[in-house]
Design a protein around this motif. Structure first.
Motif, PDB file in Angstrom:
ATOM      1  N   THR A 171       0.857  -1.185   0.000  1.00  0.00           N
ATOM      2  CA  THR A 171       0.000   0.000   0.000  1.00  0.00           C
ATOM      3  C   THR A 171       0.890   1.231   0.000  1.00  0.00           C
ATOM      4  O   THR A 171       1.737   1.386   0.880  1.00  0.00           O
ATOM      5  CB  THR A 171      -0.921   0.049   1.231  1.00  0.00           C
ATOM      6  OG1 THR A 171      -1.729  -1.134   1.266  1.00  0.00           O
ATOM      7  CG2 THR A 171      -1.829   1.272   1.169  1.00  0.00           C
ATOM      8  N   THR A 174      -0.837   8.443  -1.043  1.00  0.00           N
ATOM      9  CA  THR A 174      -0.613   9.692  -1.747  1.00  0.00           C
ATOM     10  C   THR A 174      -0.370  10.819  -0.749  1.00  0.00           C
ATOM     11  O   THR A 174      -0.560  10.655   0.464  1.00  0.00           O
ATOM     12  CB  THR A 174      -1.824  10.063  -2.622  1.00  0.00           C
ATOM     13  OG1 THR A 174      -2.949  10.352  -1.762  1.00  0.00           O
ATOM     14  CG2 THR A 174      -2.197   8.922  -3.560  1.00  0.00           C
ATOM     15  N   ILE A 180      -3.188   3.576  -2.261  1.00  0.00           N
ATOM     16  CA  ILE A 180      -3.156   2.920  -3.568  1.00  0.00           C
ATOM     17  C   ILE A 180      -2.593   1.513  -3.344  1.00  0.00           C
ATOM     18  O   ILE A 180      -1.502   1.358  -2.785  1.00  0.00           O
ATOM     19  CB  ILE A 180      -2.300   3.692  -4.575  1.00  0.00           C
ATOM     20  CG1 ILE A 180      -2.904   5.076  -4.818  1.00  0.00           C
ATOM     21  CG2 ILE A 180      -2.187   2.928  -5.898  1.00  0.00           C
ATOM     22  CD1 ILE A 180      -2.099   5.946  -5.764  1.00  0.00           C
ATOM     23  N   TRP A 182      -1.156  -2.128  -4.353  1.00  0.00           N
ATOM     24  CA  TRP A 182      -0.357  -2.796  -5.371  1.00  0.00           C
ATOM     25  C   TRP A 182      -0.341  -4.296  -5.105  1.00  0.00           C
ATOM     26  O   TRP A 182      -0.251  -4.727  -3.952  1.00  0.00           O
ATOM     27  CB  TRP A 182       1.083  -2.294  -5.351  1.00  0.00           C
ATOM     28  CG  TRP A 182       1.290  -0.886  -5.807  1.00  0.00           C
ATOM     29  CD1 TRP A 182       0.842   0.252  -5.208  1.00  0.00           C
ATOM     30  CD2 TRP A 182       2.021  -0.465  -6.962  1.00  0.00           C
ATOM     31  NE1 TRP A 182       1.240   1.358  -5.909  1.00  0.00           N
ATOM     32  CE2 TRP A 182       1.977   0.951  -6.992  1.00  0.00           C
ATOM     33  CE3 TRP A 182       2.723  -1.140  -7.957  1.00  0.00           C
ATOM     34  CZ2 TRP A 182       2.594   1.696  -7.979  1.00  0.00           C
ATOM     35  CZ3 TRP A 182       3.346  -0.400  -8.947  1.00  0.00           C
ATOM     36  CH2 TRP A 182       3.274   0.999  -8.960  1.00  0.00           C
ATOM     37  N   VAL A 195      -2.574  -2.364 -10.008  1.00  0.00           N
ATOM     38  CA  VAL A 195      -2.559  -1.132  -9.210  1.00  0.00           C
ATOM     39  C   VAL A 195      -4.001  -0.656  -9.044  1.00  0.00           C
ATOM     40  O   VAL A 195      -4.675  -0.322 -10.023  1.00  0.00           O
ATOM     41  CB  VAL A 195      -1.702  -0.039  -9.872  1.00  0.00           C
ATOM     42  CG1 VAL A 195      -1.649   1.199  -8.974  1.00  0.00           C
ATOM     43  CG2 VAL A 195      -0.291  -0.548 -10.173  1.00  0.00           C
ATOM     44  N   ASP A 196      -4.465  -0.629  -7.787  1.00  0.00           N
ATOM     45  CA  ASP A 196      -5.846  -0.248  -7.480  1.00  0.00           C
ATOM     46  C   ASP A 196      -5.869   1.201  -6.998  1.00  0.00           C
ATOM     47  O   ASP A 196      -5.461   1.505  -5.873  1.00  0.00           O
ATOM     48  CB  ASP A 196      -6.402  -1.191  -6.405  1.00  0.00           C
ATOM     49  CG  ASP A 196      -7.874  -0.937  -6.099  1.00  0.00           C
ATOM     50  OD1 ASP A 196      -8.411   0.099  -6.528  1.00  0.00           O
ATOM     51  OD2 ASP A 196      -8.486  -1.781  -5.406  1.00  0.00           O
ATOM     52  N   ASN A 197      -6.367   2.109  -7.859  1.00  0.00           N
ATOM     53  CA  ASN A 197      -6.429   3.549  -7.560  1.00  0.00           C
ATOM     54  C   ASN A 197      -7.815   4.018  -7.131  1.00  0.00           C
ATOM     55  O   ASN A 197      -8.065   5.219  -7.065  1.00  0.00           O
ATOM     56  CB  ASN A 197      -6.047   4.357  -8.811  1.00  0.00           C
ATOM     57  CG  ASN A 197      -4.601   4.158  -9.213  1.00  0.00           C
ATOM     58  OD1 ASN A 197      -3.707   4.652  -8.559  1.00  0.00           O
ATOM     59  ND2 ASN A 197      -4.383   3.428 -10.294  1.00  0.00           N
ATOM     60  N   ASP A 200      -8.262   6.881  -4.665  1.00  0.00           N
ATOM     61  CA  ASP A 200      -7.515   8.112  -4.914  1.00  0.00           C
ATOM     62  C   ASP A 200      -8.373   9.062  -5.750  1.00  0.00           C
ATOM     63  O   ASP A 200      -8.600   8.840  -6.938  1.00  0.00           O
ATOM     64  CB  ASP A 200      -6.208   7.786  -5.657  1.00  0.00           C
ATOM     65  CG  ASP A 200      -5.394   9.036  -5.957  1.00  0.00           C
ATOM     66  OD1 ASP A 200      -5.710  10.106  -5.393  1.00  0.00           O
ATOM     67  OD2 ASP A 200      -4.437   8.933  -6.755  1.00  0.00           O
ATOM     68  N   GLY A 203      -6.653  10.297  -8.861  1.00  0.00           N
ATOM     69  CA  GLY A 203      -6.108   9.305  -9.786  1.00  0.00           C
ATOM     70  C   GLY A 203      -7.141   8.848 -10.788  1.00  0.00           C
ATOM     71  O   GLY A 203      -8.189   9.478 -10.980  1.00  0.00           O
ATOM     72  N   LYS A 205      -8.986   6.256 -10.525  1.00  0.00           N
ATOM     73  CA  LYS A 205     -10.114   5.643  -9.819  1.00  0.00           C
ATOM     74  C   LYS A 205     -10.548   4.327 -10.458  1.00  0.00           C
ATOM     75  O   LYS A 205     -11.734   4.039 -10.579  1.00  0.00           O
ATOM     76  CB  LYS A 205     -11.288   6.611  -9.705  1.00  0.00           C
ATOM     77  CG  LYS A 205     -10.975   7.844  -8.863  1.00  0.00           C
ATOM     78  CD  LYS A 205     -12.203   8.700  -8.621  1.00  0.00           C
ATOM     79  CE  LYS A 205     -13.150   8.033  -7.633  1.00  0.00           C
ATOM     80  NZ  LYS A 205     -12.552   7.955  -6.293  1.00  0.00           N
TER      81      LYS A 205
END
Length: 245
Positions: A171, A174, A180, A182, A195-197, A200, A203, A205
């Motif tokens: 994790t 930001t 975010i 990983w 990558v899970d945004n 954010d 980002g 999203k």
């Protein structure tokens, strides 16, 4: 309400110390999750302990009431409370079920609390707090260069150097504090990256997926960058930056 079959009143005598309050000193807490790789997560951080106490104080309790549930709890939270110096700690145990509306169903072994519900507006941040501790046990946490569980990253690097199938969960936060997530799977010399945004706000999203053939170690002054190279699309992806040893 998930799994609730019935509940009945227990006619019990409650002692003068059995008052259901968390006014004594909460020394530490333990989270146990069934079928989890992190079997026991211990919390000592004073701020997190204060938050736990605060959320539990917002539960709508039905004292001396016991609920019979059809499903196993999502987690068991144990609080170790100092009532008197140099005396054994009292242990309050809370079986917790997460509901679809973000509320929680909670059963306490403390009889003057008994059976309770925590509304969704409190249940969501409480669940996030507990899950951050659960997830943090088995993943690398990067908060603006302050890295926790770095040994897990070194284990991942060692396995990839030996061309062994392995994975890494991480994790990265930001500047605004959004996590975010990983996930990197390594197999047969290739890295599959997710990558899970979605949390954010600044980002994309969504969940992004990449495939790369190389993870390089680039040292610049006091900083070591681990970058994915030879990726589909021809670009590089920074995985982690740490202070050089």
């Amino acid at each position: 309400m998930k799994g609730l079959l019935a509940f009945g009143l227990l006619l019990l005598l409650v002692g003068c110390n059995d008052n259901g309050q968390l006014s004594e000193t909460l020394e530490w807490a333990v989270i146990n999750v069934k079928n989890s790789a992190a079997e026991e997560i211990i919390i000592h951080d004073p701020k997190e302990l204060e938050e736990i106490s605060s959320y539990l104080s917002k539960v709508d309790w039905q004292p001396n009431t016991e609920a019979k549930m059809a499903t196993h709890e999502d987690l068991l939270l144990s609080l170790f409370i100092e009532v008197e110096q140099n005396m054994p700690e009292r242990i309050n145990e809370y079986q917790i079920w997460f509901e679809e509306d973000n509320s929680m169903t909670i059963m306490s072994n403390f009889k003057s609390e008994g059976f309770g519900k925590l509304k969704g507006k409190f249940g969501k941040p409480f669940k996030d707090l507990l899950q951050q501790n659960i997830m943090g046990k088995n993943r690398v946490i990067d908060q603006h260069g302050q890295v926790e569980n770095l040994e897990l990253f070194h284990q991942f690097l060692k396995a990839t150097d030996e061309n062994k199938q392995t994975s890494l969960e991480m994790t990265r936060y930001t500047i605004e504090g959004a996590p975010i997530y990983w996930k990197v799977d390594f197999q047969e010399g290739q890295y599959k990256i997710e990558v899970d945004n979605r949390e954010d706000n600044f980002g994309s999203k969504n969940i992004e997926n990449y495939t790369c053939d190389k993870l390089s170690k680039d040292v610049t002054g006091s900083l070591t960058d681990y970058n994915f190279k030879s990726c589909e699309g021809g670009f590089e992806i920074n995985l982690l930056s740490v202070i050089s040893e």
